[in-house]
Design a protein around this motif. Structure first.
Motif, PDB file in Angstrom:
ATOM      1  N   HIS A  43     -38.134  24.341  28.004  1.00  0.00           N
ATOM      2  CA  HIS A  43     -39.544  24.310  27.565  1.00  0.00           C
ATOM      3  C   HIS A  43     -39.671  24.438  26.035  1.00  0.00           C
ATOM      4  O   HIS A  43     -40.635  25.020  25.525  1.00  0.00           O
ATOM      5  CB  HIS A  43     -40.358  25.441  28.219  1.00  0.00           C
ATOM      6  N   LYS A  52     -40.434  23.772  22.261  1.00  0.00           N
ATOM      7  CA  LYS A  52     -41.447  23.018  21.515  1.00  0.00           C
ATOM      8  C   LYS A  52     -40.981  22.923  20.070  1.00  0.00           C
ATOM      9  O   LYS A  52     -40.564  23.937  19.487  1.00  0.00           O
ATOM     10  CB  LYS A  52     -42.805  23.713  21.619  1.00  0.00           C
ATOM     11  N   SER A  54     -41.265  23.336  16.932  1.00  0.00           N
ATOM     12  CA  SER A  54     -42.160  24.006  15.988  1.00  0.00           C
ATOM     13  C   SER A  54     -41.401  25.093  15.241  1.00  0.00           C
ATOM     14  O   SER A  54     -40.336  25.547  15.689  1.00  0.00           O
ATOM     15  CB  SER A  54     -43.345  24.623  16.738  1.00  0.00           C
ATOM     16  N   TYR A  61     -40.592  28.488  17.116  1.00  0.00           N
ATOM     17  CA  TYR A  61     -39.449  28.412  18.044  1.00  0.00           C
ATOM     18  C   TYR A  61     -38.150  28.320  17.235  1.00  0.00           C
ATOM     19  O   TYR A  61     -37.157  28.993  17.528  1.00  0.00           O
ATOM     20  CB  TYR A  61     -39.566  27.173  18.950  1.00  0.00           C
ATOM     21  N   PRO A  85     -37.106  20.102  25.252  1.00  0.00           N
ATOM     22  CA  PRO A  85     -38.526  20.074  25.660  1.00  0.00           C
ATOM     23  C   PRO A  85     -38.636  19.674  27.130  1.00  0.00           C
ATOM     24  O   PRO A  85     -37.677  19.141  27.702  1.00  0.00           O
ATOM     25  CB  PRO A  85     -39.133  18.991  24.760  1.00  0.00           C
TER      26      PRO A  85
END
Lengths: 610, 229
Positions: free
Chosen positions: B164, B166, B168, B171, B190
């Motif tokens: 999961h 992401k 960004s 993270y 992802p």
């Protein structure tokens, strides 16, 4: 005019709780059946707090608007307490001139209804009925009607204690326990959890609308249902040979079913109305007892027609249980008598129907005949037929067959379905060799096989391996914790039964596969998924509810009404065993998660119990 | 060794991984065992799982919850499938029950004997040496409600898996920080992405990122020999 109407609707919007104001003790029953109750003035009871409020149910009843958040606002709390936190002014109060502030006195009187109860010395219902309950009133919403009743509102003259000791009791008198007219929060919580689970699983039942808690574990438990009349309300008039009273109460019941939109095609003439009433009642009670036996629901049915509602709804959860296994010999010990057992429920229900046949004959002829004269009535034969068909239907559904297949099998392959039922029943009714034993609240002779387990797992195993189970494997899956080594001996007879069970099951799968032109694997896969929900490993039992309630009651800090409501919804949804259902999901707080996990452990621990 | 690690996401997002899984079996109608991380509420996920894989012509499914009591008959049957799928859920709770029921060893043996093990999210993390990646970042982690101390998992692969993911900064900061202290790569995936391992070869499916010694590197369609990882 238009502007006036607009203003009025705005005013109404400002008072979302206006429907509570009609719950003030008045009820149509009082006018229709004047001899059916004892009236009590009442007063406010202070010191209570709302421990639970059933937001969903209140919306269904129209008591709060649909868009109302599941939150006990100050105004909502206030109106709940003002409406339901009450106590009757009883005979003891009048004799002892209990001082009651004027502002605490309520404007209308409340009724304690009279009905037959076998535990009372008077077997004609002259002294029995609601011993610690009153009816708050009736509400109407979207064409449906609800009766509301509260338990724990003070001692009435209809309590067994009043008759036994020939004196009136002060409400809350600690020397008399049950007869004191108060109820306890754990009773309310147990009723709440069990009734919501039953309701979710399509059983008719009274439901808890709210619980008001007082110090020392006392409470007022407010319940509601579409019609709270019991057979025992009606039997009382029969036992007293009171034709007029009997006619009034039966007419009241029929009219009420029509007014509530439940019965839509009732004939106009009295003669036919009573026949209709009888047919409906017979159907309801045959279905009900079949369902209770199929689901292992123990409900103490007896000749007095108490402990059950006229429409087959479950009431008074004190002695209601759901067993994990078919503990057919369990009997509740009610001090001076044992209850009926689950397998006797059918005959008791049938006797109740027989009593109604007698009643309808009495109503038609104005002559009361002996009940024995009706023992061969055709309606009782019909009862047996409905019962047998429902039992079989329930079993086919428990296997996991969808409604379409159940009807197909019943219509076209009845012998094959009955053959499976025969084999199933052999294992379901197998009992421990050690025989009858005492259990905390009665006696029991343990069932040893968990039929839910085999129904859940069997289609998976057959799908996976495409061959039948060995005898030892079959027993290994089926055995419960009640079974000892000596109970599980593979006799030649039992081996034959294991083989017959499996073959009969596969036969039904073959029939359905052929009917729908699909593979047997596909049928087995569907059965495995559906029966996985229907026969969930951790289905709730009476024992587990008792322990869950203990856990909830002792939580510190106590659960708020909203927290309890969330936990209830989660619990009820988890116990929803309808494979075609949609589950309501609740987002739990960390605390709720922990509490819920604890509850789940309890349910698993007691899953085979009483 | 045949493994498929799914990050998560909708069924149609995982079509490539599912197709790769079916190819791995070399069997026309493979049998799948579904092991939920938790029995509670798993029936619905199992039904979704079945409906999805029925689309790949799979007809034999076996549902095997491990956190409720079961007999040996049920256990043995579970390991007779061609594919075992470990579902998503709380990784700590899942690991606790796998260990308590002595299933970690059984799963390793299953894989060693040629069985295909697939895992989604928590199920994929369990194939790694440890389940540390379930515990961070603070804003997206499993709660260790069971208070498990031993986080060692199946050790079937020599990398960490982060589902999961992401793409960004917040993270990335957490993953860089973590991989500065570890000696093995971490693959951050992802939803819809995943890893397919067939014997010694590893293939990434979908957008994938490698974090190693505090650095982030994007990966695309890379097929690597596991010996070099």
């Amino acid at each position: 005019m238009k502007s006036l109407k607009k203003n009025k609707s705005k005013v109404l919007e400002k008072d979302p709780y206006r429907h509570f104001s009609s719950i003030d003790g008045r009820h149509p029953f009082q006018k229709k059946v004047p001899n059916g109750f004892v009236k009590y003035p009442a007063r406010k009871r202070h010191g209570g707090k709302v421990a639970f409020f059933n937001f969903e149910f209140a919306k269904e009843m129209g008591l709060i608007p649909q868009e109302h958040p599941h939150e006990l606002t100050g105004a909502l709390t206030e109106i709940i307490l003002a409406t339901f936190s009450i106590q009757i002014i009883n005979e003891w109060d009048l004799e002892n001139k209990t001082s009651i502030r004027e502002e605490d006195k309520l404007p209308y009187e409340y009724m304690a209804t009279r009905y037959l109860q076998m535990q009372h010395p008077n077997k004609q219902g002259k002294t029995s009925g609601d011993g610690r309950s009153i009816w708050n009133g009736m509400v109407k919403h979207q064409g449906r009607l609800w009766d509301i009743s509260s338990c724990g509102t003070g001692a009435t003259c209809l309590s067994p204690a009043t008759i036994k000791y020939k004196k009136y009791f002060q409400s809350g008198d600690p020397t008399i326990s049950y007869g004191c007219g108060y109820s306890e929060i754990d009773e309310g919580l147990a009723t709440l959890f069990m009734s919501e689970v039953f309701h979710r699983n399509h059983m008719k039942t009274e439901r808890v609308l709210a619980l008001i808690e007082f110090p020392k574990g006392l409470s007022i438990n407010i319940r509601a249902h579409e019609n709270l009349l019991r057979p025992s309300h009606i039997f009382r008039f029969l036992k007293q040979d009171n034709y007029q009273g009997l006619k009034k109460i039966v007419d009241y019941y029929i009219d009420r079913q029509v007014a509530g939109g439940i019965w839509k095609d009732v004939p106009v003439q009295d003669y036919r109305r009573y026949d209709y009433f009888l047919t409906q009642f017979n159907q309801t009670f045959a279905n009900l007892t079949a369902k209770m036996e199929s689901e292992y629901i123990f409900c103490w049915l007896d000749w007095d027609g108490d402990n059950i509602l006229m429409d087959g709804g479950i009431i008074d959860y004190g002695s209601v249980r759901q067993f994990g296994l078919f503990h057919e010999e369990y009997r509740y010990d009610d001090i001076d008598r044992y209850s009926t057992s689950i397998k006797e429920q059918k005959d008791k229900a049938k006797y109740t129907v027989q009593t109604f046949i007698q009643i309808v004959d009495y109503l038609k002829t104005k002559k009361k005949k002996n009940i024995k004269m009706f023992k061969n009535d055709r309606l009782l034969k019909k009862f047996n037929e409905i019962f047998a068909e429902e039992k079989l239907k329930n079993l086919l559904s428990k296997i996991g067959f969808s409604h379409k297949y159940v009807l197909f099998l019943l219509k076209n392959y009845l012998p094959q379905a009955e053959e499976f039922q025969r084999q199933f029943t052999y294992f379901e009714r197998a009992k421990a060799l050690r025989g009858m034993k005492k259990v905390p609240d009665g006696i029991n002779w343990d069932a040893i096989f968990c039929m839910r387990d085999i129904l859940r797992v069997f289609p998976q195993l057959i799908l996976s391996r495409s061959k039948l189970l060995k005898n030892s494997e079959f027993i290994d899956i089926l055995k419960s914790n009640y079974a000892k080594k000596e109970d599980l001996v593979l006799t030649a007879y039992r081996k034959r039964k294991i083989s017959a069970f499996q073959k009969a099951y596969i036969k039904l799968v073959e029939i359905v596969a052929k009917f729908d032109k699909i593979s047997q694997d596909k049928v087995l896969l569907e059965l495995s998924m559906r029966s996985g929900i229907i026969n969930k490993f951790d289905r709730v039992t009476g024992d587990s509810i008792t322990n869950v309630v203990d856990k909830l009651k002792n939580l510190k800090p106590k659960l708020s009404a909203e927290e309890l409501s969330d936990i209830l919804v989660e619990f009820r949804e988890y116990q929803n065993l309808d494979p075609d259902r949609k589950r309501v999901k609740i987002t739990k707080t960390e605390r709720q998660k922990k509490i819920f996990n604890g509850m789940l452990k309890i349910v698993r621990e007691y899953r085979e119990g009483l | 060794m045949k493994l498929v690690l799914y990050s998560g996401g909708h069924e149609d997002e995982n079509f490539e991984l599912d197709s790769a899984l079916i190819k791995l079996t070399h069997i026309r109608r493979p049998k799948i065992t579904y092991i939920p991380s938790c029995y509670y509420g798993s029936e619905e996920y199992y039904e979704e799982f079945v409906r999805h894989y029925q689309g790949f012509n799979i007809t034999k499914f076996y549902y095997f919850p491990i956190d409720i009591p079961y007999s040996d008959v049920l256990l043995e049957e579970a390991f007779k499938s061609h594919i075992i799928h470990l579902s998503g859920g709380n990784t700590y709770y899942f690991l606790k029950n796998l260990r308590r029921k002595k299933l970690l060893r059984r799963l390793r043996e299953f894989v060693q004997k040629g069985g295909i093990l697939t895992g989604l999210s928590a199920g994929a993390i369990l194939m790694c040496p440890t389940i540390h990646t379930a515990g961070f970042p603070s804003f997206d982690r499993d709660e260790n409600e069971e208070n498990i101390k031993n986080l060692n998992a199946l050790k079937l692969v020599n990398f960490d898996f982060f589902p999961h993911y992401k793409n960004s900064n917040r993270y990335d900061l957490a993953l860089k920080d973590y991989t500065e202290k570890t000696k093995i790569p971490l693959y951050a995936m992802p939803d819809g992405s995943g890893i397919i391992i067939d014997r010694n070869f590893l293939k990434f499916s979908g957008r994938s990122y490698c974090f190693f010694r505090g650095q982030k590197m994007p990966i695309k369609g890379l097929r690597q020999n596991l010996q070099f990882l």
